[in-house]
Design an enzyme around this catalytic site. Structure first.
Site, PDB file in Angstrom:
ATOM      1  N   HIS A 140     -30.686  -9.410 -26.185  1.00  0.00           N
ATOM      2  CA  HIS A 140     -31.586  -9.460 -24.924  1.00  0.00           C
ATOM      3  C   HIS A 140     -32.384  -8.235 -24.930  1.00  0.00           C
ATOM      4  CE1 HIS A 140     -29.448 -12.617 -22.311  1.00  0.00           C
ATOM      5  NE2 HIS A 140     -29.573 -13.216 -23.722  1.00  0.00           N
ATOM      6  N   TYR A 156     -30.223 -10.241 -11.912  1.00  0.00           N
ATOM      7  CA  TYR A 156     -29.099  -9.455 -11.087  1.00  0.00           C
ATOM      8  C   TYR A 156     -29.910  -9.563  -9.782  1.00  0.00           C
ATOM      9  CZ  TYR A 156     -26.848  -6.585 -14.662  1.00  0.00           C
ATOM     10  OH  TYR A 156     -26.178  -6.331 -15.704  1.00  0.00           O
ATOM     11  N   PRO A 175     -18.649  -3.216 -12.477  1.00  0.00           N
ATOM     12  CA  PRO A 175     -19.422  -3.847 -13.381  1.00  0.00           C
ATOM     13  C   PRO A 175     -20.727  -3.950 -13.327  1.00  0.00           C
ATOM     14  CG  PRO A 175     -17.853  -5.604 -12.156  1.00  0.00           C
ATOM     15  CD  PRO A 175     -17.846  -3.880 -11.790  1.00  0.00           C
ATOM     16  N   LYS A 206     -20.814  -1.467 -17.866  1.00  0.00           N
ATOM     17  CA  LYS A 206     -20.546  -0.079 -18.634  1.00  0.00           C
ATOM     18  C   LYS A 206     -19.118  -0.023 -19.073  1.00  0.00           C
ATOM     19  CE  LYS A 206     -24.772   1.216 -18.929  1.00  0.00           C
ATOM     20  NZ  LYS A 206     -25.076   0.860 -20.196  1.00  0.00           N
ATOM     21  N   TYR A 263     -29.467   1.496 -19.093  1.00  0.00           N
ATOM     22  CA  TYR A 263     -28.808   0.113 -19.311  1.00  0.00           C
ATOM     23  C   TYR A 263     -28.416  -0.448 -20.935  1.00  0.00           C
ATOM     24  CZ  TYR A 263     -27.713  -4.832 -18.573  1.00  0.00           C
ATOM     25  OH  TYR A 263     -27.161  -6.177 -18.247  1.00  0.00           O
TER      26      TYR A 263
END
Ligand code: FAS
Ligand code: PHB
Length: 394
Positions: A75, A204, A296, A300, A388
Site C-alpha cells: 500500500h 481511518y 493499534p 505499531k 506510518y
C-alpha cells in the site's frame, strides 16, 4: 526434573519469540521457545495487519517472506475520513518510495512456525509455570512443567517475548523496573469477515459517534473496527448492529459500497500505551509486547516487536560471533529510543481520531483544527507518512 541446555531460552511463541528464534538459528545460535499455549491457540488470535518495510525486510532476510510477497498487498497510502470528506495520505511520495505491506500477523506467525519446524526448531507448547531463575548471574535457567513433569532449561540468555501478560516483565527486580502507562477510556470492537474490502487502501474515520477503521487481510477478507465503550461486550453487537454503526461512521460513498457479511471473528481490544524501562536486567531481555504496548491506531505494535528483535538479535549474534557485548549493553537504550517515538505517534493518532468522553467543546474544536491543518499542510502529511511507514532502525 528433566534438564536440557540451549544458548538462548525464549519465553513466548508469538511473532517476537518466533522471529528471534529464526534469526538466531540462521546465525548458528541455538534457542528453545517455551510457549504456554498450543500452536492452534496462538494462530487463532487475530491481531495486526500493517507491516512496516523494516519488518517486511526482516521477514525476507529470515527466509519467511515468500508467502508475504506472494499474498500480501503493498500500500502506497491510506485515507483519513472526517467532516464528510476524505484526506489521502501519500506514503511513498514524501518518504522516498517507502510503503507498507498488508499481511496478517496470523500469517506471519504461521510462516514462522513452519520455518522453525522445517529447520528443526525446538518449541515446547503447553509449557506451564515458566519461571526465569538467576538472571543476575552468568548461568540463568528456566523451569517449567508440562504434562505434570518438571523441566529445567539452562541457557546463556533469556528473551522475554511473552507479551503483556507474561512472566518475564514481572521477573525484573521491582526496584529496577519503571513502567509508564496510559489507559484509554474506550476499546476497539474488531470484526473479520469474508467480504471484499470497502476500498483499495485503509480508511481511518473520525466521527462524532466514534472512530472507525476499514482494513483488510486480502481481496476477500476484510477487517473492520469501531470504537466502543471500554466496558462494552461483544454480546451487545450482533453483526447487523455492527455493520449499521460502521456505515454511520464512514463517508457516504464508502458506506454505500460496503459489502457486509457474517463475522468470522469478533472481539474487543482495550487500548493502552505502556512502556517498561529498562528492557534488560542481567541475562534477561524483554522484547515486543512484554516490554511495551501501543494503541493499534498507528499500526505499531507488531512493528515495534520487529525492531526490538532486530536490535536484540544483533547483540546476541555479536556476543557469540565476536565476543562483543556492546550490542547487548546498548539494546535497552536503542530499542527504547525507537519505542518512545512510536508511542508518541500512536498516542497522537489516537488523540486525533477518537471521541474522548471527557472532552469538552474546546477539545473538540482542537481535534477538528488538527485535522483541518493536516488536510492543508503537505509538511504535516509528510510527517504522518514518515511515522506510518516506520522510523529507521538506528
Ligand atoms: P504476543 O502477545 O503476540 O505473544 C506472546 C506469546 O507469549 C503468546 O503466544 C503467549 O501465549 C505467550 N506467553 C504469555 N505468557 C507466557 C508464559 N508465562 N509462559 C509461556 N508463554 C507465555 N498490533 C498492530 O500493529 N495492529 C493491530 O491491529 C493489533 N491488534 C491487536 C489486538 C489485540 C487483542 C492484541 C492483544 C494486540 C494487538 N496488536 C496489534 C499488537 C500485537 O500485534 C502485538 O504487538 C504482537 O502480538 C506482539 O507480539 P509478541 O511480542 O510476540 O507478543
Ligand atoms: C488491522 O488490519 O488489523 C489494522 C490496521 C491498521 C491499524 C490497526 C489495525 O492501525
Amino acid at each position: 526434573m528433566k534438564s536440557e541446555r540451549t544458548q538462548v531460552g525464549i519465553i513466548g511463541a508469538g511473532p517476537s519469540g518466533l522471529l528471534l528464534s529464526q534469526v538466531l538459528h540462521l546465525e548458528g545460535i541455538d534457542s528453545v521457545i517455551l510457549e504456554r499455549r498450543t500452536q492452534d491457540y496462538v494462530l487463532g488470535r487475530i491481531r495486526a495487519g500493517v507491516l512496516e518495510q523494516g519488518l517486511a525486510d526482516m521477514l525476507r532476510q529470515a527466509g519467511v517472506g515468500a508467502r508475504m510477497d506472494a499474498e500480501g498487498e503493498v500500500h502506497h497510502g491510506f485515507d483519513i475520513a472526517f467532516g464528510g470528506g476524505r484526506l489521502h495520505i501519500d506514503l511513498a511520495g514524501p518518504t522516498g518510495g517507502k510503503t507498507v505491506m498488508i499481511y496478517g500477523q496470523t500469517e506471519i506467525t504461521r510462516d514462522l512456525f513452519a520455518a522453525r519446524e522445517r529447520m528443526g526448531g525446538r518449541i515446547v507448547h503447553e509449557a506451564e509455570d515458566v519461571t526465569p531463575h538467576d538472571i543476575d548471574g552468568d548461568a540463568p535457567y528456566l523451569t517449567f512443567s508440562r504434562n505434570g513433569e518438571n523441566h529445567r532449561l539452562d541457557c546463556d540468555f533469556i528473551a522475554g517475548c511473552d507479551g503483556f501478560h507474561g512472566v518475564s516483565r514481572r521477573s525484573m527486580p521491582a526496584d529496577v523496573l519503571k513502567t509508564y502507562e496510559k489507559v484509554y477510556p474506550f476499546g476497539w470492537l474488531g470484526v473479520l469477515s469474508e467480504t471484499p474490502p470497502v476500498s483499495e487502501e485503509l480508511i481511518y474515520a473520525s466521527h462524532d459517534r466514534g472512530f472507525a477503521l476499514c482494513s483488510l487481510r486480502s481481496r476477500v477478507l476484510s477487517r473492520y473496527y469501531v470504537q466502543c465503550p471500554l466496558d462494552d461486550d461483544v454480546a451487545n453487537w450482533p453483526d447487523e448492529k455492527f455493520w449499521n454503526e460502521l456505515k454511520t461512521r464512514l463517508p457516504a460513498d464508502a458506506a454505500a459500497r460496503l459489502v457486509t457479511g457474517p463475522s468470522i471473528e469478533k472481539s474487543i481490544a482495550p487500548l493502552r500505551s505502556f512502556v517498561t524501562e529498562p528492557l534488560r536486567h542481567g541475562r534477561l531481555f524483554l522484547a515486543g509486547d512484554a516490554a511495551h504496548i501501543v494503541p493499534p491506531t498507528g499500526a505499531k505494535g507488531l512493528n515495534l516487536a520487529a525492531s526490538d528483535i532486530f536490535f536484540l538479535s544483533r547483540g546476541l549474534i555479536a556476543h557469540y560471533r565476536q565476543d562483543d557485548d556492546r550490542g547487548l549493553e546498548t539494546y535497552s537504550a536503542k530499542a527504547l529510543a525507537r519505542v518512545w517515538k512510536a508511542e508518541r505517534f500512536s498516542w497522537s493518532m489516537t488523540k486525533l481520531l477518537h471521541v474522548f468522553p471527557e472532552d469538552g467543546a474546546f477539545d473538540l474544536k482542537m481535534q477538528r483544527a488538527e485535522l483541518d491543518y493536516l488536510a492543508g499542510s503537505s509538511v504535516a502529511q509528510a510527517a504522518m507518512a514518515e511515522n506510518y511507514v516506520g522510523l529507521p532502525y538506528e
